[in-house]
Design an enzyme around this catalytic site. Structure first.
Site, mmCIF file in Angstrom:
data_model
loop_
_atom_site.group_PDB
_atom_site.id
_atom_site.type_symbol
_atom_site.label_atom_id
_atom_site.label_comp_id
_atom_site.label_asym_id
_atom_site.label_seq_id
_atom_site.Cartn_x
_atom_site.Cartn_y
_atom_site.Cartn_z
ATOM 1 C CB SER A 59 -20.514 -0.815 -29.259
ATOM 2 O OG SER A 59 -19.202 -1.169 -28.930
ATOM 3 N NE ARG A 60 -15.583 -2.203 -31.608
ATOM 4 C CZ ARG A 60 -14.330 -2.468 -31.242
ATOM 5 N NH1 ARG A 60 -13.408 -1.525 -31.327
ATOM 6 N NH2 ARG A 60 -14.012 -3.663 -30.793
ATOM 7 C CB THR A 93 -16.369 5.060 -22.624
ATOM 8 O OG1 THR A 93 -17.582 4.309 -22.573
ATOM 9 C CG2 THR A 93 -15.588 4.810 -21.345
ATOM 10 C CE1 TYR A 121 15.844 13.055 27.845
ATOM 11 C CE2 TYR A 121 17.414 11.284 27.394
ATOM 12 C CZ TYR A 121 17.137 12.544 27.902
ATOM 13 O OH TYR A 121 18.135 13.292 28.465
ATOM 14 C CD GLU A 173 20.287 16.146 24.660
ATOM 15 O OE1 GLU A 173 19.633 16.949 25.349
ATOM 16 O OE2 GLU A 173 20.527 14.974 25.006
#
Length: 347
Positions: free
Chosen positions: A220-221, A225, A105, A51
Site C-alpha cells: 500500500s502507498r 494506482t 410545417y 418564413e
C-alpha cells in the site's frame, strides 16, 4: 359576400395563425400573443416562425396551445398593430387539428421562437411517429420521457421499465475523463521494466495487434494506482467488474484493474481482460450482457498476501494451466519501494 363579423366563433384548444406580409419581429409577436386579452383559458405554449416567400415578403406562422378549449367570438381578437407604425395585421385563423404536423410545417426553415412546454398530440400512427421523433431529438432523458408520456401514454404506462432503460441508454453521456492529481513526470522511481512496458505500448508506431498486459504487485502507498491512472484515457475497475456505460467506455487506451481478487477475476473475465481479447460480451451477474470492444491491455494492481496476490494465486496447483496462459499474456512486476520520492503520493 364578406362574412358577418358577428358570425365568427373559434372553439379550439390548438390554434394555427398565419400573418401574411407581416414584418414585425417574431420575438415581439410572441410577446403580443402571450399578452392578448385572454379570459378563462391561457396559452400554455406559443411558437412563432418566420418564413420568407419567393417575393421576399415575410410571413409569420404561429401555433398556440391553450389550457382549455377557447370560445372566441371576436374575429379581430388576434389582430396585431405594428409597435413602431400604424400598420395592422389580421391573420388567417384555423383550428390546429394535428399540432405535430403544424409545428413541423411552420418551423421547416428553422427560424422560430417559442414560449412554454409543447404538448405532443397522440393517436394516429403518423402522430406517434412524430412523438418518438421529438423524443429522440429532445434535450435530455427527462424531456424525452415527458414527450412520450404526453403523446403515447399507453406505452409509457405498460412498458415503462423498458422505455426508461432505452431512453437512459440513448441519452447516456460517456464517463468524464479522470484527471490525475500528479504529473506523470513526478514518478521518478519507476522500475526500468515497467517503464519499458509503458513506452512500448503508448508508442503508436510499435502498437501490437494484441498487446501484453502487466500485473503489478506492491504494498500500500507505493503510488502504483496513481501511476497506472496517469498514463492516459482508461477504464478504472476497482474491487469488482462494472461494464455499465456510466463508468466503462470502449474508447479508451487501457484498463486499470485495482484490488480485484484473483479468484473473482478468474470466475469472470480473466482471459478477456488480461489477454486483450477483442469483441467479447460480458456476463456479469445482475446486469444485461454488454458488448466489449476490447483489444486493449490491462494493468492489474494487487497487494501481496493470501487472497490478494496474483502470483500466489497462480502458484496453486489447481491454477497451473491458468498460470501458463497468464505468463504468455502478461508481465509481472514486483515493487520493492514507492514509484515516487515525494511523500505526497501515497496511494
Amino acid at each position: 359576400m364578406p362574412r358577418n363579423p358577428n358570425s365568427f366563433r373559434l372553439t379550439a384548444r390548438n390554434i394555427f395563425l398565419t400573418y401574411p406580409r407581416c414584418d414585425v419581429p417574431k420575438e415581439e409577436v410572441l410577446e403580443m400573443l402571450l399578452h392578448l386579452s385572454w379570459s378563462v383559458v391561457k396559452p400554455n405554449y406559443v411558437r412563432v416562425a418566420r418564413e420568407e416567400h419567393s417575393d421576399g415578403s415575410p410571413h409569420l406562422h404561429c401555433l398556440i396551445q391553450l389550457s382549455g378549449k377557447s370560445n372566441i367570438k371576436d374575429a379581430g381578437f388576434f389582430d396585431l398593430t405594428h409597435p413602431r407604425r400604424s400598420a395592422r395585421f389580421h391573420p388567417n385563423i384555423q383550428a390546429a387539428k394535428d399540432t405535430n404536423a403544424v409545428k413541423n410545417y411552420i418551423t421547416k426553415e428553422g427560424d422560430y421562437c417559442e414560449s412554454g412546454q409543447y404538448k405532443v398530440s397522440g393517436g394516429s400512427k403518423s402522430n406517434k411517429d412524430d412523438v418518438y421523433h421529438n423524443a429522440v431529438n429532445a434535450g435530455s432523458a427527462g424531456e424525452a420521457l415527458d414527450i412520450i408520456k404526453a403523446g403515447d401514454p399507453k406505452t409509457f404506462i405498460v412498458n415503462y421499465h423498458n422505455l426508461l432503460a432505452n431512453v437512459e441508454r440513448l441519452f447516456q453521456k460517456p464517463p468524464e475523463p479522470w484527471v490525475p492529481p500528479f504529473e506523470l513526470s513526478s514518478f521518478t522511481s519507476v522500475p526500468e521494466e515497467l517503464q519499458d512496458w509503458a513506452d512500448d505500448y503508448f508508442n503508436e508506431c510499435s502498437a501490437a495487434a494484441r498487446p501484453t498486459s502487466i500485473i503489478i504487485e506492491g504494498g500500500s502507498r507505493t503510488g502504483k494506482t496513481m501511476w497506472a491512472r496517469s498514463l492516459g484515457p482508461h477504464n478504472y475497475l476497482s474491487g469488482h467488474l462494472d461494464f455499465n456505460s456510466r463508468v466503462f467506455s470502449n474508447d479508451v487506451k487501457y484498463n486499470v484493474i485495482d484490488d480485484v481478487a484473483p479468484h473473482y477475476l478468474k470466475l469472470k473475465h480473466w482471459k478477456e481482460l488480461i489477454g486483450a481479447q477483442r469483441d467479447w460480451q460480458s456476463n456479469c451477474k445482475y446486469g444485461k450482457p454488454v458488448q466489449i470492444k476490447g483489444g486493449i491491455p490491462s494493468i492489474v494492481l494487487c497487494n501481496p498476501g493470501e487472497g490478494s496476490s496474483y502470483k500466489d494465486f497462480l502458484d496453486k496447483a489447481e491454477n497451473s494451466a491458468l498460470r501458463e496462459w497468464t505468463e504468455k499474456n502478461a508481465k509481472f512486476i514486483f515493487l520493492e519501494g514507492p514509484l515516487y520520492q515525494s511523500t505526497a503520493q501515497d496511494c
